[in-house]
Design a protein around this motif. Sequence first.
Motif, PDB file in Angstrom:
ATOM      1  N   ASP A 150       0.951  -1.301   0.057  1.00 50.52           N
ATOM      2  CA  ASP A 150      -0.062  -0.066   0.044  1.00 50.52           C
ATOM      3  C   ASP A 150       1.030   1.010  -0.013  1.00 50.52           C
ATOM      4  O   ASP A 150       0.593   2.370  -0.529  1.00 50.52           O
ATOM      5  N   LYS A 154       1.134   4.121  -2.944  1.00 44.75           N
ATOM      6  CA  LYS A 154       0.768   5.448  -2.549  1.00 44.75           C
ATOM      7  C   LYS A 154       1.840   6.498  -3.246  1.00 44.75           C
ATOM      8  O   LYS A 154       1.666   7.400  -3.861  1.00 44.75           O
ATOM      9  N   SER A 158       1.354   9.377  -6.059  1.00 42.07           N
ATOM     10  CA  SER A 158       1.784  10.742  -5.731  1.00 42.07           C
ATOM     11  C   SER A 158       3.029  11.285  -6.552  1.00 42.07           C
ATOM     12  O   SER A 158       2.752  12.384  -7.097  1.00 42.07           O
TER      13      SER A 158
END
Length: 166
Positions: A150, A154, A158
């Motif tokens: 995870d 992320k 980003s």
Amino acid sequence: MLRKALLSTLLVFAVAGSMNLVLAKDAVPLADDPVTEQRLIVISEEMRCLVCQNESLAGSRSDLANDLRREIRILIKEGKTDEQIRSFMVERYGDFVLYRPPVKPITWLLWIGPFVILLAGIIGLIVYLRRRNQSMPGTTLSDEDNRRIDALLKDAKSSSTENAHD
């Protein structure tokens, strides 16, 4: 001088033109009777050219096809039925001469063979996929592995949005 050149050129063209007449093939004779010709076409459409193999006897322009069509014309003029003509051709050249050979023990492989090969391929594929799936170990991820994945997703998300704004 000009006259000699003109005569020489004329002579060359005359010889070249006469060569076409010498090398030209005779036209394929048609039957005198249009009914006979129509029967010939119907019969020869159902037969395979033994030279071309993927072309019908009616469509082939090979010398053997011309001979076979001539033979069929003779048989038609002799009063033979279409079935008698087909039987004559099969006796002489075998079932291969027919585009749709009859279903009999000697031609079973010809008729059933493609389906047997297809079925064998499907069975082989199923067996291969089952063995491959059984040989691969099943792995469950721990909670720690899931958290790291995870976090990586992320970070990737980003960084891709940052690059899009640039």
